[in-house]
Enzyme design. Structure first.
Site, PDB file in Angstrom:
ATOM      1  NE  ARG A 145      -8.511  22.524  16.308  1.00  0.00           N
ATOM      2  CZ  ARG A 145      -7.262  22.967  16.354  1.00  0.00           C
ATOM      3  NH1 ARG A 145      -6.250  22.129  16.374  1.00  0.00           N
ATOM      4  NH2 ARG A 145      -7.014  24.262  16.363  1.00  0.00           N
ATOM      5  CG  PHE A 205     -14.488  33.322  18.016  1.00  0.00           C
ATOM      6  CD1 PHE A 205     -14.215  34.684  17.856  1.00  0.00           C
ATOM      7  CD2 PHE A 205     -15.558  32.948  18.823  1.00  0.00           C
ATOM      8  CE1 PHE A 205     -14.993  35.655  18.499  1.00  0.00           C
ATOM      9  CE2 PHE A 205     -16.340  33.907  19.460  1.00  0.00           C
ATOM     10  CZ  PHE A 205     -16.063  35.255  19.309  1.00  0.00           C
ATOM     11  CG  ASP A 256     -11.915  34.109  12.315  1.00  0.00           C
ATOM     12  OD1 ASP A 256     -11.523  33.338  13.209  1.00  0.00           O
ATOM     13  OD2 ASP A 256     -11.415  35.240  12.133  1.00  0.00           O
ATOM     14  CB  SER A 257     -13.919  39.136  12.429  1.00  0.00           C
ATOM     15  OG  SER A 257     -12.759  38.910  13.188  1.00  0.00           O
ATOM     16  CB  ALA A 268     -15.291  36.883   6.206  1.00  0.00           C
ATOM     17  CG  ASP A 307     -11.107  28.562  20.564  1.00  0.00           C
ATOM     18  OD1 ASP A 307     -10.768  28.988  21.683  1.00  0.00           O
ATOM     19  OD2 ASP A 307     -10.303  28.043  19.767  1.00  0.00           O
ATOM     20  CB  CYS A 364      -7.100  31.055  25.056  1.00  0.00           C
ATOM     21  SG  CYS A 364      -7.392  32.461  23.992  1.00  0.00           S
TER      22      CYS A 364
HETATM   23  N1  SAH Z   1     -10.783  28.070  17.119  1.00  0.00           N
HETATM   24  C1  SAH Z   1      -9.586  28.399  16.386  1.00  0.00           C
HETATM   25  C2  SAH Z   1      -8.747  29.446  17.085  1.00  0.00           C
HETATM   26  C3  SAH Z   1      -9.470  30.735  17.398  1.00  0.00           C
HETATM   27  S1  SAH Z   1      -8.430  32.109  17.617  1.00  0.00           S
HETATM   28  C4  SAH Z   1      -8.795  27.150  16.076  1.00  0.00           C
HETATM   29  O1  SAH Z   1      -9.184  26.058  16.523  1.00  0.00           O
HETATM   30  O2  SAH Z   1      -7.792  27.243  15.387  1.00  0.00           O
HETATM   31  C5  SAH Z   1      -9.555  33.410  17.648  1.00  0.00           C
HETATM   32  C6  SAH Z   1     -10.090  33.833  16.302  1.00  0.00           C
HETATM   33  O3  SAH Z   1     -11.105  34.802  16.550  1.00  0.00           O
HETATM   34  C7  SAH Z   1      -9.118  34.497  15.342  1.00  0.00           C
HETATM   35  O4  SAH Z   1      -9.071  33.765  14.149  1.00  0.00           O
HETATM   36  C8  SAH Z   1      -9.697  35.894  15.094  1.00  0.00           C
HETATM   37  O5  SAH Z   1      -9.570  36.309  13.749  1.00  0.00           O
HETATM   38  C9  SAH Z   1     -11.138  35.701  15.457  1.00  0.00           C
HETATM   39  N2  SAH Z   1     -11.861  36.915  15.908  1.00  0.00           N
HETATM   40  C10 SAH Z   1     -11.417  37.904  16.700  1.00  0.00           C
HETATM   41  N3  SAH Z   1     -12.405  38.790  16.961  1.00  0.00           N
HETATM   42  C11 SAH Z   1     -13.518  38.328  16.306  1.00  0.00           C
HETATM   43  C12 SAH Z   1     -14.864  38.803  16.183  1.00  0.00           C
HETATM   44  N4  SAH Z   1     -15.264  39.917  16.799  1.00  0.00           N
HETATM   45  N5  SAH Z   1     -15.720  38.074  15.460  1.00  0.00           N
HETATM   46  C13 SAH Z   1     -15.331  36.930  14.833  1.00  0.00           C
HETATM   47  N6  SAH Z   1     -14.078  36.466  14.912  1.00  0.00           N
HETATM   48  C14 SAH Z   1     -13.176  37.142  15.630  1.00  0.00           C
END
Ligand code: SAH
Length: 392
Positions: free
Chosen positions: A211, A227, A249-250, A276, A296, A336
């Site tokens: 970050r 994400f 994010d979903s 969302a 991510d 990850c």
């Molecule tokens: N980048 C974030 C961590 C990401 S964790 C940080 O720095 O804190 C992964 C995230 O992806 C989760 O919050 C989860 O809710 C989201 N996610 C999972 N599947 C998804 C999808 N199909 N579309 C959008 N978001 C999704």
């Protein structure tokens, strides 16, 4: 104490200090260990070689020591003190600008099965093995002592991380304190941590340095944080001078927290908006306004057999970004999944780039930060991979 005798020749990996003993390596037991009990491990020639937590499953023993030492309060204090010392030497603990860090990273701190993240005055402790669950009270006591007033609360959060077959009935809850004050600070930026209901221990501590790097690239750019979870990358982009930041994010809960966190750092700032929505839907419908994109995603593969699908997922996702990112754009892309190797990931991203036909250069190759150390005898501990790409 129950003694475990290995099959002939099965001590080789232990001689190289690898901390796992697979069930297939076990010859016989002298006694009957309970789930989570500490056992002494001997070679077939009856020489002591290690001791660790026993668990029914493919990884049968997680090694706590290669020496014949008691696993007691003094042991936990020693290991935790070493872990804290490391975090102080790398400048993430006892730093007025930063009170968020991983204090214990499982095998990386020679404590297989244990995770401890610190958020201001609260430590969130997570057991991934039966043994760490069984020993949680001693660990919490040792933690309180070695932290010497740095923390006031210990929240235990293992309901979803323990093998359910072990029937341990873990309950989430405070082992010390009980404060609901949940604002922590990373590199001078504030955020709410939802350790009660949030993912993992409440925040993705492992992206701190990535970050910070993003902040350096954000000035005057239009940023998409895909994400976003609770918005980590977004508030760094804003501090870095981004023109606009869109967080996606979903999870609606994650988006609520993202908005709260942006408000906490940049009240009333209209550069930010959060959505969302499913990632693939958003990437399909969005335009080509972004010149800095972060991808991510969650671990696409949790097991080896899911690897092929995971790689396809990374390829599809990155292909969308290559298709839409503005010329001269920068892409921060991550995986990850522990089972996806650096090479696997790079190949998936390479294939996505080739599909787009664009000129792409690797600017940085990223990994997990120093408070998520990799035990040199346990290379499996390396899990976070990232590439920063310049897209012509
Ligand atoms: N980048 C974030 C961590 C990401 S964790 C940080 O720095 O804190 C992964 C995230 O992806 C989760 O919050 C989860 O809710 C989201 N996610 C999972 N599947 C998804 C999808 N199909 N579309 C959008 N978001 C999704």
């Amino acid at each position: 104490m129950v003694k475990l005798y290995l099959k002939p020749g099965k001590e080789e990996s232990l001689k190289r200090f690898h901390p796992w003993i697979f069930s297939g390596a076990i010859g016989h037991f002298d006694g009957e260990p309970e789930e989570g009990e500490v056992v002494d491990v001997y070679t077939s020639k009856k020489e002591f070689i290690a001791k660790g937590h026993f668990q029914i499953g493919s990884i049968a023993v997680r090694v706590l020591s290669f020496q014949q030492v008691p696993i007691d309060l003094a042991y936990w204090k020693k290991r935790l003190a070493v872990a804290l010392d490391l975090r102080r030497s790398i400048g993430v603990a006892d730093n007025p600008e930063n009170d968020t860090y991983r204090l214990v990273h499982g095998e990386g701190d020679s404590l297989p099965g244990l995770i401890i993240d610190v958020y201001a005055k609260t430590a969130v402790m997570q057991a991934h093995s039966a043994g760490m669950h069984v020993d949680r009270m001693d660990i919490a006591k040792a933690l309180e002592e070695i932290m010497e007033g740095r923390i006031e609360n210990i929240y235990y959060k293992s309901e979803t991380t323990l093998p359910f077959k072990a029937d341990l009935a873990p309950e989430n809850g405070f082992l010390l304190g009980g404060s609901t004050d949940n604002i922590a600070c990373e590199n001078g930026l504030k955020f709410h941590v939802d350790w009660l209901k949030g993912q993992k221990t409440g925040f993705f501590v492992d992206q701190r340095e990535n970050r910070a790097l993003l902040e350096r690239y954000s000035n005057n750019r239009s940023v998409l944080n895909m994400f976003c979870y609770t918005g980590g990358f977004s508030f760094y982009a804003m501090r870095g001078g981004a023109k606009l930041v869109h967080s996606v994010d979903s999870s609606a809960k994650a988006i609520d927290l993202t908005n709260k966190n942006v408000e906490l750092n940049f009240p009333g700032d209209t550069r930010h908006a959060a959505f969302a929505e499913d990632a693939f839907k958003y990437l399909d419908r969005m335009g080509d306004q972004y010149d800095l994109i972060i991808l991510d995603p969650p671990a696409f593969a949790k097991h080896k057999d899911a690897l092929r699908n995971a790689l396809m997922g990374y390829r599809k996702l990155n292909a969308k970004a290559f298709e839409k990112i503005k010329p001269g754009g920068i892409l921060f892309t991550f995986s990850c999944s522990q089972v996806v190797t650096k090479e696997n990931f790079r190949t998936a991203v390479f294939t996505a780039a080739a599909l787009s036909g664009r000129n792409v250069r690797i600017l940085h190759q990223l990994t997990q930060p120093a408070d998520h150390p990799v035990n040199i005898y346990h290379p499996e501990g390396e899990y976070l991979k990232g590439l920063v790409l310049y897209v012509e």
